[in-house]
Design a protein around this motif. Structure first.
Motif, mmCIF file in Angstrom:
data_model
loop_
_atom_site.group_PDB
_atom_site.id
_atom_site.type_symbol
_atom_site.label_atom_id
_atom_site.label_comp_id
_atom_site.label_asym_id
_atom_site.label_seq_id
_atom_site.Cartn_x
_atom_site.Cartn_y
_atom_site.Cartn_z
ATOM 1 N N ALA A 1 -9.951 2.157 19.718
ATOM 2 C CA ALA A 1 -10.975 1.600 18.841
ATOM 3 C C ALA A 1 -10.969 2.300 17.490
ATOM 4 C CB ALA A 1 -12.346 1.751 19.493
ATOM 5 N N VAL A 2 -11.193 1.529 16.435
ATOM 6 C CA VAL A 2 -11.374 2.107 15.097
ATOM 7 C C VAL A 2 -12.745 2.759 15.077
ATOM 8 C CG1 VAL A 2 -11.591 1.593 12.645
ATOM 9 C CG2 VAL A 2 -9.855 0.427 14.020
ATOM 10 N N ALA A 3 -12.780 4.076 14.873
ATOM 11 C CA ALA A 3 -14.037 4.820 14.963
ATOM 12 C C ALA A 3 -14.123 5.809 13.812
ATOM 13 C CB ALA A 3 -14.130 5.506 16.323
ATOM 14 N N SER A 4 -13.975 7.076 14.117
ATOM 15 C CA SER A 4 -14.122 8.111 13.080
ATOM 16 C C SER A 4 -12.809 8.832 12.801
ATOM 17 C CB SER A 4 -15.198 9.121 13.494
ATOM 18 O OG SER A 4 -14.858 9.720 14.729
ATOM 19 N N GLN A 5 -11.677 8.141 12.990
ATOM 20 C CA GLN A 5 -10.390 8.765 12.716
ATOM 21 C C GLN A 5 -10.292 9.184 11.245
ATOM 22 O OE1 GLN A 5 -10.783 5.792 14.227
ATOM 23 N NE2 GLN A 5 -9.407 5.574 15.980
ATOM 24 N N ARG A 6 -9.680 10.332 11.019
ATOM 25 C CA ARG A 6 -9.489 10.822 9.652
ATOM 26 C C ARG A 6 -8.452 9.972 8.920
ATOM 27 N NH1 ARG A 6 -6.159 16.045 7.652
ATOM 28 N NH2 ARG A 6 -6.986 16.217 5.525
ATOM 29 N N ILE A 7 -8.726 9.649 7.654
ATOM 30 C CA ILE A 7 -7.783 8.984 6.758
ATOM 31 C C ILE A 7 -7.636 9.877 5.538
ATOM 32 C CG2 ILE A 7 -9.695 7.524 5.897
ATOM 33 C CD1 ILE A 7 -7.573 5.433 5.116
ATOM 34 N N HIS A 8 -6.389 10.180 5.153
ATOM 35 C CA HIS A 8 -6.186 11.162 4.091
ATOM 36 C C HIS A 8 -4.893 10.882 3.328
ATOM 37 C CE1 HIS A 8 -3.126 13.249 6.618
ATOM 38 N NE2 HIS A 8 -3.897 12.804 7.596
ATOM 39 N N LEU A 9 -4.828 11.407 2.114
ATOM 40 C CA LEU A 9 -3.655 11.257 1.258
ATOM 41 C C LEU A 9 -3.500 12.505 0.413
ATOM 42 C CD1 LEU A 9 -2.399 8.261 -0.789
ATOM 43 C CD2 LEU A 9 -2.983 10.351 -2.023
ATOM 44 N N ALA A 10 -2.239 12.890 0.173
ATOM 45 C CA ALA A 10 -1.932 14.028 -0.683
ATOM 46 C C ALA A 10 -0.873 13.624 -1.693
ATOM 47 C CB ALA A 10 -1.443 15.219 0.145
ATOM 48 N N VAL A 11 -0.927 14.238 -2.866
ATOM 49 C CA VAL A 11 0.099 14.071 -3.892
ATOM 50 C C VAL A 11 0.726 15.443 -4.127
ATOM 51 C CG1 VAL A 11 0.606 13.401 -6.274
ATOM 52 C CG2 VAL A 11 -1.130 12.151 -4.965
ATOM 53 N N ASN A 12 2.025 15.533 -3.892
ATOM 54 C CA ASN A 12 2.744 16.806 -4.013
ATOM 55 C C ASN A 12 2.094 17.900 -3.169
ATOM 56 O OD1 ASN A 12 4.439 15.506 -5.894
ATOM 57 N ND2 ASN A 12 3.068 16.057 -7.578
ATOM 58 N N GLY A 13 1.599 17.494 -1.999
ATOM 59 C CA GLY A 13 1.000 18.438 -1.071
ATOM 60 C C GLY A 13 -0.457 18.747 -1.310
ATOM 61 N N GLU A 14 -1.050 18.251 -2.378
ATOM 62 C CA GLU A 14 -2.463 18.495 -2.679
ATOM 63 C C GLU A 14 -3.294 17.314 -2.208
ATOM 64 O OE1 GLU A 14 -5.426 18.927 -6.565
ATOM 65 O OE2 GLU A 14 -3.276 19.309 -6.799
ATOM 66 N N VAL A 15 -4.263 17.582 -1.326
ATOM 67 C CA VAL A 15 -5.087 16.508 -0.764
ATOM 68 C C VAL A 15 -5.944 15.884 -1.852
ATOM 69 C CG1 VAL A 15 -6.903 15.946 0.889
ATOM 70 C CG2 VAL A 15 -5.104 17.569 1.525
ATOM 71 N N ARG A 16 -5.881 14.573 -1.941
ATOM 72 C CA ARG A 16 -6.669 13.832 -2.943
ATOM 73 C C ARG A 16 -7.706 12.904 -2.300
ATOM 74 N NH1 ARG A 16 -3.541 13.558 -7.720
ATOM 75 N NH2 ARG A 16 -2.517 15.589 -7.970
ATOM 76 N N ALA B 1 -11.273 11.240 4.182
ATOM 77 C CA ALA B 1 -12.467 10.549 4.667
ATOM 78 C C ALA B 1 -12.243 10.207 6.130
ATOM 79 C CB ALA B 1 -12.722 9.293 3.829
ATOM 80 N N ASN B 2 -13.073 9.351 6.690
ATOM 81 C CA ASN B 2 -12.818 8.862 8.046
ATOM 82 C C ASN B 2 -13.173 7.387 8.128
ATOM 83 O OD1 ASN B 2 -15.636 8.624 9.245
ATOM 84 N ND2 ASN B 2 -15.637 10.767 8.582
ATOM 85 N N LEU B 3 -12.622 6.737 9.127
ATOM 86 C CA LEU B 3 -12.730 5.279 9.209
ATOM 87 C C LEU B 3 -14.143 4.799 9.510
ATOM 88 C CD1 LEU B 3 -9.395 4.354 11.054
ATOM 89 C CD2 LEU B 3 -9.857 4.484 8.588
ATOM 90 N N SER B 4 -15.018 5.695 9.937
ATOM 91 C CA SER B 4 -16.407 5.295 10.148
ATOM 92 C C SER B 4 -17.099 4.945 8.837
ATOM 93 C CB SER B 4 -17.184 6.406 10.856
ATOM 94 O OG SER B 4 -17.248 7.568 10.059
ATOM 95 N N GLU B 5 -16.486 5.305 7.706
ATOM 96 C CA GLU B 5 -17.053 4.983 6.400
ATOM 97 C C GLU B 5 -16.742 3.556 5.953
ATOM 98 O OE1 GLU B 5 -16.367 8.083 3.410
ATOM 99 O OE2 GLU B 5 -15.933 9.472 5.041
ATOM 100 N N LEU B 6 -15.894 2.854 6.683
ATOM 101 C CA LEU B 6 -15.644 1.450 6.360
ATOM 102 C C LEU B 6 -16.957 0.668 6.399
ATOM 103 C CD1 LEU B 6 -12.436 0.824 8.475
ATOM 104 C CD2 LEU B 6 -12.598 0.409 6.009
ATOM 105 N N ILE B 7 -17.220 -0.108 5.361
ATOM 106 C CA ILE B 7 -18.427 -0.943 5.348
ATOM 107 C C ILE B 7 -18.263 -2.112 6.311
ATOM 108 C CG2 ILE B 7 -19.851 -2.449 3.916
ATOM 109 C CD1 ILE B 7 -19.081 -0.621 1.535
ATOM 110 N N HIS B 8 -17.124 -2.786 6.221
ATOM 111 C CA HIS B 8 -16.818 -3.914 7.101
ATOM 112 C C HIS B 8 -15.696 -3.486 8.040
ATOM 113 C CE1 HIS B 8 -19.323 -6.407 4.535
ATOM 114 N NE2 HIS B 8 -18.636 -5.972 3.491
#
Length: 231
Positions: free
Chosen positions: A150-165, A168-175
């Motif tokens: 189930a889509v719940a509170s899984q972490r979603i993340h991105l980094a540029v050149n190793g620096e996290v930008r 968040a987590n999927l529980s923040e999805l509005i829809h």
């Protein structure tokens, strides 16, 4: 023998974890589906109902590709997203039934000419030049929905050149994915081959030639993209 005036392009496809390829026919993208991202863009989140734009399937890339810095922009942004793949026909689905149409999920990047998008928004014009960028929809391998859970509170993340930008987590999805499928199926006959990108959390920003983008969502194959020199 056929009457094509030139050879048709190959069908774009996404590898599936465990084997097989998922052919992509359409790509729908949800806008402003995280409140914090809408706020950082100076707009309001789409809380009443999802809204969409589309990307040409021929413009998609797979994780690990090199994307030349595109023409016509000086402010090229990353957006890390959860994408879903439709696995069976669905039309006018009730929310409680829509999840059954989801074959799987994957990490995705929506690469955006932000300056062009904002200019179009201010002029109340379509976002096509800002969003439908050649190479601008990037997909990691698909994980089947049953394996992801189930889509719940899984972490979603991105980094540029190793620096996290983005972090968040999927529980923040509005829809939720199921709500999106149910809503979109009221306007289209959704079918296998349809991908839906569900929106990006806060923390978007620019990249330049030479940058390395990496991202992930708990439980899914990670994604990577290199930004190359302009052609």
């Amino acid at each position: 023998m056929n009457d094509f005036l030139f050879p048709p392009s190959a069908t774009p496809a996404i590898p599936v974890e465990g084997g097989g390829l998922y052919p992509v026919n359409r790509i729908f993208c949800v806008g402003r589906n995280y409140a914090a991202h809408a706020a950082e863009m100076g707009t309001e989140a789409a809380t009443d109902a999802p809204f969409y734009f589309t990307v040409t399937p021929a413009h998609m890339l797979l994780s690990g590709a090199v994307l030349p810095y595109p023409p016509g922009t000086g402010n090229f942004h990353y957006e890390m997203e959860l994408a879903l793949a439709i696995g069976k026909p669905v039309f006018r689905a009730a929310p409680e039934d829509a999840a059954d149409a989801i074959l799987g999920y994957c990490c995705a990047l929506d690469m955006t000419r932000r300056d062009v998008q904002i200019q179009a928004r201010e002029q109340q014009r379509p976002w096509d030049l800002g969003k439908d960028v050649e190479g601008g929809a990037v997909f990691a391998p698909l994980t089947r929905a049953g394996d992801f859970g189930a889509v719940a509170s899984q972490r979603i993340h991105l980094a540029v050149n190793g620096e996290v930008r983005q972090d968040a987590n999927l529980s923040e999805l509005i829809h939720s994915p199921a709500a999106i499928v149910a809503h979109l199926s009221g306007f289209y006959h959704l079918a296998p081959g349809d991908m839906i990108m569900t929106g990006t959390p806060a923390g978007v920003g620019p990249v330049v030639a030479g940058d390395e983008i990496t991202g992930g969502i708990e439980g899914l194959a990670p994604i990577a993209l290199s930004i190359g020199a302009a052609e």
